[in-house]
Design a protein around this motif. Structure first.
Motif, mmCIF file in Angstrom:
data_model
loop_
_atom_site.group_PDB
_atom_site.id
_atom_site.type_symbol
_atom_site.label_atom_id
_atom_site.label_comp_id
_atom_site.label_asym_id
_atom_site.label_seq_id
_atom_site.Cartn_x
_atom_site.Cartn_y
_atom_site.Cartn_z
ATOM 1 N N GLN A 220 0.824 -1.204 0.000
ATOM 2 C CA GLN A 220 0.000 0.000 0.000
ATOM 3 C C GLN A 220 0.860 1.256 0.000
ATOM 4 O OE1 GLN A 220 -2.496 -0.570 3.431
ATOM 5 N NE2 GLN A 220 -3.940 -1.873 2.311
ATOM 6 N N GLY A 221 2.137 1.100 -0.317
ATOM 7 C CA GLY A 221 3.042 2.242 -0.361
ATOM 8 C C GLY A 221 4.093 2.173 0.730
ATOM 9 N N TYR A 222 5.085 3.020 0.603
ATOM 10 C CA TYR A 222 6.175 3.056 1.579
ATOM 11 C C TYR A 222 5.734 3.754 2.857
ATOM 12 C CZ TYR A 222 9.377 1.717 -2.183
ATOM 13 O OH TYR A 222 10.026 1.053 -3.191
ATOM 14 N N ARG A 223 6.311 3.266 3.976
ATOM 15 C CA ARG A 223 6.016 3.876 5.269
ATOM 16 C C ARG A 223 7.217 3.686 6.186
ATOM 17 N NH1 ARG A 223 3.176 1.966 9.910
ATOM 18 N NH2 ARG A 223 2.768 -0.008 8.823
ATOM 19 N N THR A 224 7.554 4.730 6.930
ATOM 20 C CA THR A 224 8.675 4.671 7.862
ATOM 21 C C THR A 224 8.180 4.264 9.242
ATOM 22 O OG1 THR A 224 9.879 6.384 6.660
ATOM 23 C CG2 THR A 224 10.524 6.006 8.942
ATOM 24 N N VAL A 225 8.877 3.302 9.835
ATOM 25 C CA VAL A 225 8.557 2.839 11.184
ATOM 26 C C VAL A 225 9.855 2.745 11.985
ATOM 27 C CG1 VAL A 225 6.530 1.537 10.419
ATOM 28 C CG2 VAL A 225 8.758 0.393 10.556
ATOM 29 N N ARG A 226 9.712 2.540 13.275
ATOM 30 C CA ARG A 226 10.891 2.274 14.084
ATOM 31 C C ARG A 226 11.428 0.884 13.742
ATOM 32 N NH1 ARG A 226 11.218 5.505 19.065
ATOM 33 N NH2 ARG A 226 12.560 3.835 19.838
ATOM 34 N N GLU A 227 12.727 0.729 13.812
ATOM 35 C CA GLU A 227 13.340 -0.553 13.483
ATOM 36 C C GLU A 227 12.818 -1.668 14.372
ATOM 37 O OE1 GLU A 227 17.786 -1.252 12.065
ATOM 38 O OE2 GLU A 227 17.646 -1.220 14.254
ATOM 39 N N ASP A 228 12.521 -1.351 15.625
ATOM 40 C CA ASP A 228 12.050 -2.382 16.545
ATOM 41 C C ASP A 228 10.563 -2.687 16.383
ATOM 42 O OD1 ASP A 228 10.964 -0.074 17.649
ATOM 43 O OD2 ASP A 228 12.296 -0.058 19.395
ATOM 44 N N GLU A 229 9.915 -2.037 15.397
ATOM 45 C CA GLU A 229 8.500 -2.288 15.124
ATOM 46 C C GLU A 229 8.278 -2.998 13.792
ATOM 47 O OE1 GLU A 229 6.707 1.545 15.274
ATOM 48 O OE2 GLU A 229 6.771 1.696 17.472
ATOM 49 N N VAL A 230 9.356 -3.409 13.125
ATOM 50 C CA VAL A 230 9.233 -4.030 11.814
ATOM 51 C C VAL A 230 8.523 -5.372 11.894
ATOM 52 C CG1 VAL A 230 10.521 -5.041 9.899
ATOM 53 C CG2 VAL A 230 11.234 -2.847 10.853
ATOM 54 N N GLY A 231 8.828 -6.133 12.929
ATOM 55 C CA GLY A 231 8.201 -7.447 13.075
ATOM 56 C C GLY A 231 8.555 -8.361 11.913
ATOM 57 N N ASP A 232 7.542 -8.994 11.322
ATOM 58 C CA ASP A 232 7.800 -9.919 10.216
ATOM 59 C C ASP A 232 7.744 -9.219 8.856
ATOM 60 O OD1 ASP A 232 5.114 -9.385 10.102
ATOM 61 O OD2 ASP A 232 4.456 -11.475 10.166
ATOM 62 N N GLN A 233 7.638 -7.884 8.864
ATOM 63 C CA GLN A 233 7.673 -7.139 7.610
ATOM 64 C C GLN A 233 9.129 -6.944 7.168
ATOM 65 O OE1 GLN A 233 4.306 -3.952 7.611
ATOM 66 N NE2 GLN A 233 5.115 -4.018 9.682
ATOM 67 N N ARG A 234 9.318 -6.735 5.897
ATOM 68 C CA ARG A 234 10.673 -6.586 5.369
ATOM 69 C C ARG A 234 11.097 -5.128 5.387
ATOM 70 N NH1 ARG A 234 13.369 -5.800 0.373
ATOM 71 N NH2 ARG A 234 11.389 -5.462 -0.723
ATOM 72 N N ASN A 235 12.271 -4.891 5.950
ATOM 73 C CA ASN A 235 12.854 -3.558 5.914
ATOM 74 C C ASN A 235 13.444 -3.325 4.526
ATOM 75 O OD1 ASN A 235 14.106 -1.121 6.352
ATOM 76 N ND2 ASN A 235 15.486 -1.850 7.956
ATOM 77 N N VAL A 236 12.942 -2.324 3.826
ATOM 78 C CA VAL A 236 13.375 -2.052 2.466
ATOM 79 C C VAL A 236 14.770 -1.426 2.421
ATOM 80 C CG1 VAL A 236 12.784 -0.782 0.350
ATOM 81 C CG2 VAL A 236 10.981 -1.818 1.716
#
Length: 458
Positions: free
Chosen positions: A416-432
């Protein structure tokens, strides 16, 4: 100008003594905080990494910087720089991660994140800000402006042309002479080529070749300038034009001729449209007529209609008129994103297809931008002190738009588009974000084709 230690702002020299005791790591990031365009085309970091950060500092660099700072009135962290020289052979102990180049990021997202890799060099992260931010904001902004122009042209081609076949050559880079330096022309010229394939900025081609492995990223054609036409004299104008066709004509070839040295309308109606009409029709290629003065929204459609009066036209399936393949027009004066749209709208209102025209863009493409065009900033967002990570941020009550992000950051794209999060909130999502540099080594080598593919211009 090659001393990396001095490639910074003066006030950075004193910052090594300003961090809290026990500071071990500082993490900073680059983002756009808004600006003219809602999205940015990230580009240019790899060129900086290869050109500057793969070259170690030397003892001579340290000695020079020490002497300069002493004369300049600012302190110098000689101990810190000699530590880098002795422990890392002069390569900067930094880790940089970034979005893949060519990614189209909505404003407000992290595109680069940098952290020191040695706890004795916590001061280094922000020290590199001046050079690193400049290396990113400029080519990214040029790529963004170029893409905005592409979007405008594509919209009018969709409405008035049969296909997008000619789109990659619809905006030509005329900006080399108007750039502030050869390096500016190189980086900006390459940034434009992320979106288009037409350029007269050879430095941009070389930047794409040297830093992004592009054998040939852009193309041009033989073209006249006013000096080569007016050197024939006013009475020799027809001969000057005929010489262009004789010298550069041929099957499938294009040749551009500036035609406003004297009377542009006479050049179209009587020289191109009468005296040389047969040569134009028979030389096997395409004559590109170039006006270089006047109000573009008036000159361009009028010139196209006058060419049609001489050379004829076809009406395409969308109901818009198109010149025969032997003649086209390029407008290279007064061009920016706004004027491109105004010209194409004026053409559309007169039933003229966008297929009839191309554009050349100079200062508005490579020079008339600044860091605030997209409101670029690099800010510290986290610090580790005595083994404990802490958020770092600013939140000025007088300007909420300058509120900065907190913590180590990550960039995700969940479809659904790019979004910035805290590194410790990535969970099982992939850090681009991709690690692209560490301690003097470039870890990723993007090709220009990859960059173009991500930008959607392939």
């Amino acid at each position: 100008m090659r001393n990396l230690i001095l490639n910074t702002d003066s006030y950075k020299m004193s910052h090594f003594a300003q961090y809290p005791q026990g500071a071990e790591y500082v993490s900073s990031y680059i983002e756009t905080r808004g600006g003219v365009y809602p999205e940015t085309v990230f580009f240019g970091l790899q060129a900086f990494l290869k050109e500057y950060l793969t070259r170690p500092i030397t003892q001579a660099d340290i000695d020079e910087a020490d002497a300069i700072c002493g004369l300049h009135g600012v302190p110098f962290n000689r101990e810190g720089w000699e530590y880098i020289l002795n422990e890392y052979d002069g390569y900067l102990p930094l880790e940089i991660e970034a979005a893949p180049e060519g990614a189209v990021l909505p404003t407000g997202n992290v595109m680069v994140q940098v952290i020191n890799t040695d706890p004795k060099c916590a001061w280094l992260t922000s020290y590199i800000e001046t050079a690193l931010l400049r290396a990113v904001w400029y080519p990214t902004t040029v790529a963004t402006v170029s893409r905005a122009c592409r979007d405008v042209i594509a919209r009018y081609m969709e409405e008035t042309a049969e296909s997008f076949e000619g789109l990659p050559f619809k905006l030509h880079d005329f900006g080399a002479r108007g750039a502030s330096s050869e390096e500016t022309a190189a980086l900006g010229g390459a940034a434009h080529l992320v979106n288009f394939m037409g350029t007269d900025t050879l430095s941009g081609i070389m930047a794409a070749r040297r830093y992004y492995n592009a054998d040939m990223a852009g193309f041009s054609i033989p073209a006249a300038e006013h000096s080569t036409i007016t050197s024939w004299g006013r009475d020799g104008e027809t001969a000057a034009y005929a010489n262009m066709i004789e010298q550069f004509g041929g099957e499938g070839r294009l040749v551009a001729v500036v035609s406003d040295s004297y009377d542009f309308w006479n050049a179209i109606d009587n020289i191109w449209g009468s005296e040389l009409k047969e040569q134009v029709q028979q030389f096997g290629g395409t004559l590109v007529v170039r006006p270089d003065s006047g109000e573009p929204t008036e000159v361009v459609p009028e010139a196209i209609e006058r060419l049609m009066a001489s050379f004829g036209f076809e009406t395409n399936s969308k109901g818009y008129r198109v010149l025969p393949a032997c003649v086209r027009l390029i407008q290279g004066d007064g061009i920016c994103a706004r004027s491109i749209e105004a010209i194409l709208e004026a053409m559309k209102e007169r039933g003229l297809s966008a297929d009839n025209v191309a554009f050349g863009m100079g200062g508005e493409l490579l020079q008339k931008i600044n860091r605030d065009t997209q409101k670029f900033a690099m800010k510290a967002s986290a610090i580790r002190i005595n083994g404990e990570w802490r958020d770092v941020f600013k939140d000025p009550i007088t300007d909420p738009g300058k509120r900065s992000k907190r913590g180590r950051l990550a960039l995700i794209n969940n479809g659904q588009g790019y979004r910035t999060v805290r590194e410790d909130e990535v969970g099982d999502q992939r850090n681009v974000l991709v690690k692209v540099f560490r301690n003097g080594e470039v870890l990723v080598d993007w090709t220009f084709d990859q960059v173009r593919e991500r930008a959607g211009s392939n």
